[in-house]
Every structure is written in C-alpha cells, then in structure tokens.
Design a protein around this motif. Structure first.
Motif, PDB file in Angstrom:
ATOM      1  N   LYS A 125     -18.575  21.327  -3.401  1.00  0.00           N
ATOM      2  CA  LYS A 125     -19.927  20.908  -3.764  1.00  0.00           C
ATOM      3  C   LYS A 125     -19.867  20.016  -5.004  1.00  0.00           C
ATOM      4  O   LYS A 125     -19.109  20.282  -5.944  1.00  0.00           O
ATOM      5  CB  LYS A 125     -20.807  22.130  -4.068  1.00  0.00           C
ATOM      6  N   TRP A 177     -29.971  14.220  -3.190  1.00  0.00           N
ATOM      7  CA  TRP A 177     -30.496  15.323  -2.379  1.00  0.00           C
ATOM      8  C   TRP A 177     -31.753  14.887  -1.612  1.00  0.00           C
ATOM      9  O   TRP A 177     -31.948  15.286  -0.462  1.00  0.00           O
ATOM     10  CB  TRP A 177     -30.794  16.527  -3.251  1.00  0.00           C
ATOM     11  N   PRO A 236     -30.761  15.398   2.330  1.00  0.00           N
ATOM     12  CA  PRO A 236     -30.991  16.851   2.212  1.00  0.00           C
ATOM     13  C   PRO A 236     -30.108  17.631   3.192  1.00  0.00           C
ATOM     14  O   PRO A 236     -29.919  17.230   4.335  1.00  0.00           O
ATOM     15  CB  PRO A 236     -32.469  16.994   2.565  1.00  0.00           C
ATOM     16  N   LEU A 246     -23.427  18.567  -1.068  1.00  0.00           N
ATOM     17  CA  LEU A 246     -24.425  18.414  -2.120  1.00  0.00           C
ATOM     18  C   LEU A 246     -25.129  19.739  -2.386  1.00  0.00           C
ATOM     19  O   LEU A 246     -25.223  20.595  -1.503  1.00  0.00           O
ATOM     20  CB  LEU A 246     -25.472  17.359  -1.723  1.00  0.00           C
ATOM     21  N   PRO A 274     -28.885  21.391  -3.738  1.00  0.00           N
ATOM     22  CA  PRO A 274     -30.281  21.022  -3.986  1.00  0.00           C
ATOM     23  C   PRO A 274     -30.491  20.698  -5.461  1.00  0.00           C
ATOM     24  O   PRO A 274     -30.017  21.420  -6.346  1.00  0.00           O
ATOM     25  CB  PRO A 274     -31.053  22.283  -3.581  1.00  0.00           C
ATOM     26  N   GLN A 296     -30.631  21.986 -10.809  1.00  0.00           N
ATOM     27  CA  GLN A 296     -29.747  21.982  -9.650  1.00  0.00           C
ATOM     28  C   GLN A 296     -29.533  23.424  -9.217  1.00  0.00           C
ATOM     29  O   GLN A 296     -29.500  24.337 -10.049  1.00  0.00           O
ATOM     30  CB  GLN A 296     -28.404  21.342 -10.051  1.00  0.00           C
TER      31      GLN A 296
END
Length: 386
Positions: A113, A274, A278, A283, A285, A337
C-alpha cells in the motif's frame, strides 16, 4: 519476507567513512544498521513491489494534466498562485526528472500500500543505491551470505543513464546544490554528482546559501555567472516562501527536480489518487480534511501536506489509542488517510522506500523505526533477494 539477524562487519564504520558515508551515525545513534537484513523472494520483489511501483508511478503521472489546468486543485494543494503557470509550463514542456521514492507498507503477503510519494527531494538514495550493495558484496566475499544472494538494486546504473539523457538538454553551467550545514544532504548530493561524472556530465557544486541574484533577476554563482541548471536538494515548497522565491518563474533556471514535481511531492496527491482510482489494491482511502463527509474505516492517519520525516503525524488507532509525532508543520493544510499499520518484526517497523529513476522502478531501501511513525531517527537496514 523475513528479518534475519546477522553479525555486523567489524570494520563497517571505517568502510563507511572510506566511501564517504559520513552520516552513518546521527546524534550518537546508528543510522546505518547492519545487525539484521530483510530477505525477500524474487516473486515478492517482482510481483508485490516492482510491478505496483511502476503502476502507481504511471497512475500518478496521469493526474498531472488535470491538476495543472485546475485552479481549484492547485489551491487544494496549497501551491501559491504566482507559481501556477511556471509549474504548468514545466509539465507541458516535459522538463526532465531524475528520480523519486514512494513509501510502501508491505508485510510479505498482502498487497503493498502506498503511504506517500517523495518525488521532489527524496533522500537515502546513497544508502539504497551504493552502500547496501557494498555490504552485500563484502558479506558474500566473507562467506556470511550466499554467493547467489541478490538485491533489487539497479539504482546506480539507472541514475548514470538518466544523467546522460538529461544532460543533452540542460542549459549550462550545471550546478549541484544543498545547504552547507547538512552532512546527509551534502553526502547525497556528492553521490549524485559522482553519478553525473560517470555519465560524462560536467558540473560544479555550490551551497544554496551562496547562490546570488543579478539585477535582472537571474540566479548566479560566486563569480556572478548566471546558473543555467541546478540540482537542488531543497524542497520546492520552501523555495516558494523564501525571499528570492518570487524570482523563480522568470529566472530561466532549469531545476532538477523540475517545478512540476511540486505537485507530486505533496501529500494532497493521495486523496486525488483515491478519488480517481477508488478501490485500487495499492492505494489507501484518503481525503482532504475539510471533506467532513468522507467515510474512513476505524482508524486514520492525519498528515500535513508538506510534512517530512514523519513530523506532525497523528495516528488514531482502531482501538481508540492515539500516536503523535512533534514537528514544525503546524500551520499546514492536512489530509486524512486510512490507517494501515506497518508490519512488526522483532519490535521493528519497516517501511519500504521503492525508487523510480526516470520512469523505471529501480530498487528499494528499508528504514526501520521502533514506532508506527517512521521519523528522522529511523535506521536504514539492508535487504537481499534469496
């Protein structure tokens, strides 16, 4: 992915100093730490780090056209208006860029991530590109590591090639620059300047404090000669607020990294990513804090747009606990985040810095901290591919 204890080379400090690694110890504590290393399989490197690094890099670049055309987005990113056209022009001209580092959280199994991008003044490149390779070779020569051990590390080779390519269009004279009082910055710049030399690129060094301004608003060296191109290990957002920053758009000075990197080195890029992509597996959020309706899962991380080295980060853990780090970025816009913890190995929390040179994934460096926030007191730990 494993953390493996290993006996440090008895002469590692002397070796570091022989190679110009003079910031191996900071404030009396080791920064370079070879009492352990991280071991990866080739599949973990290629599938879980290299491939996502390339994908994330291109996703990020795909936002640039929309950002530089949008006053709303440039405002959200807290870029001063006087620099908007300058930044946009540098992107339209595709002014060349050298390198960047994205910080990834990865535990060896789940998808990596993206924590953030460091695309303007990324540091630790000397440690990642050069000194951890020296460590690998010497430990192999001494029989401590297998001769078949490898690293994800083509940084130096790609940096030399990148300088050779960039130099074709750079206005001369070409200078490297950093503040004269930072041993780490000076060491990093000296290494990159050496890569340029290997590419056949002539350059000089000038301390940032020694750069002058002519009566025509052009930046000059100590002999009052106009500087054509400047590699500066100094944040663009700091240049924007400095006394002479107002002269940048009209100075005809080509920067490395180029002005458009001011957009990508900004943590505001995370909510923009994001919003556009999405649910992307690499990634987290992320939202600008003024978006009060943003739905984050339990736990979040609050980051100032321009924070560096973990300063002013606030983590709200899912169990209700909070972790804070001090810093000077108290008057800066922030994002939130989703919380995604670093893995813990023997009390150490590793953060993977995955490097891009030009547009190519180039290698990794790992920094460890004793807390969930990777700060300026973190340690650099080498890695191998088994």
């Amino acid at each position: 992915m494993k953390r493996i204890a290993i006996t440090p080379r008895p002469d590692w400090k002397a070796t570091a100093e022989r190679y110009g690694f003079l910031f191996h110890t900071i404030d009396g504590a080791p920064y370079w730490d070879e009492s352990a290393y991280y071991a990866f399989t080739l599949e973990q490197i290629e599938r879980d780090i290299e491939t996502p690094t390339e994908a994330l890099h291109h996703l990020t670049l795909s936002l640039m056209d929309d950002i530089v055309r949008s006053e709303t987005l440039m405002t959200k990113l807290a870029v001063p208006e006087r620099y908007w056209d300058w930044i946009a022009d540098s992107w339209r001209q595709r002014q060349p860029h050298l390198y960047g580092r994205m910080d990834l959280v990865y535990d060896g199994s789940a998808p990596a991530k993206l924590y953030e991008l460091n695309y303007d003044t990324p540091t630790s490149v000397y440690e990642a590109a050069f000194f951890q390779w020296i460590w690998l070779e010497e430990q192999q020569q001494r029989g401590v590591l297998s001769r078949s051990a490898d690293q994800f590390n083509q940084l130096q080779e790609l940096l030399v090639l990148a300088f050779a390519s960039i130099a074709k269009t750079l206005p001369r004279p070409f200078y490297f620059s950093a503040t004269r009082h930072s041993a780490e910055d000076l060491g990093t710049v000296a290494y990159l300047q050496d890569c340029a030399v290997q590419a056949g690129v002539q350059s000089d060094f000038i301390a940032l404090e020694d750069i002058g301004l002519s009566s025509k608003g052009l930046f000059t060296d100590l002999k009052n000669k106009v500087i054509g191109s400047l590699f500066k290990l100094y944040p663009l957002e700091n240049m924007f607020t400095d006394e002479y920053g107002q002269y940048l758009p009209g100075a005809k000075l080509q920067l490395i990294e180029p002005p458009w990197k001011a957009v990508l080195s900004n943590k505001g890029i995370l909510p923009l990513l994001w919003e556009r992509f999405p649910g992307h597996p690499n990634l987290l959020p992320a939202f600008f804090e003024e978006n009060k309706d943003a739905a984050l899962p339990p736990g979040w991380v609050r980051k100032p747009l321009f924070s560096r080295e973990g300063a002013n980060v606030h983590i709200a853990l899912p169990n209700g606990e909070h972790v804070h780090s001090p810093g000077r970025y108290t008057q800066c816009p922030v994002i939130r985040q989703a919380f995604h913890p670093l893995p813990c190995f023997d009390g150490a929390y590793p953060l993977i810095g995955s490097w891009v040179v030009g547009d190519i994934p180039a290698g990794i460096g790992i920094r460890e901290d004793t807390t969930l926030i990777t700060r300026d007191t973190s340690r650099f730990v080498p890695h191998v591919i088994e």
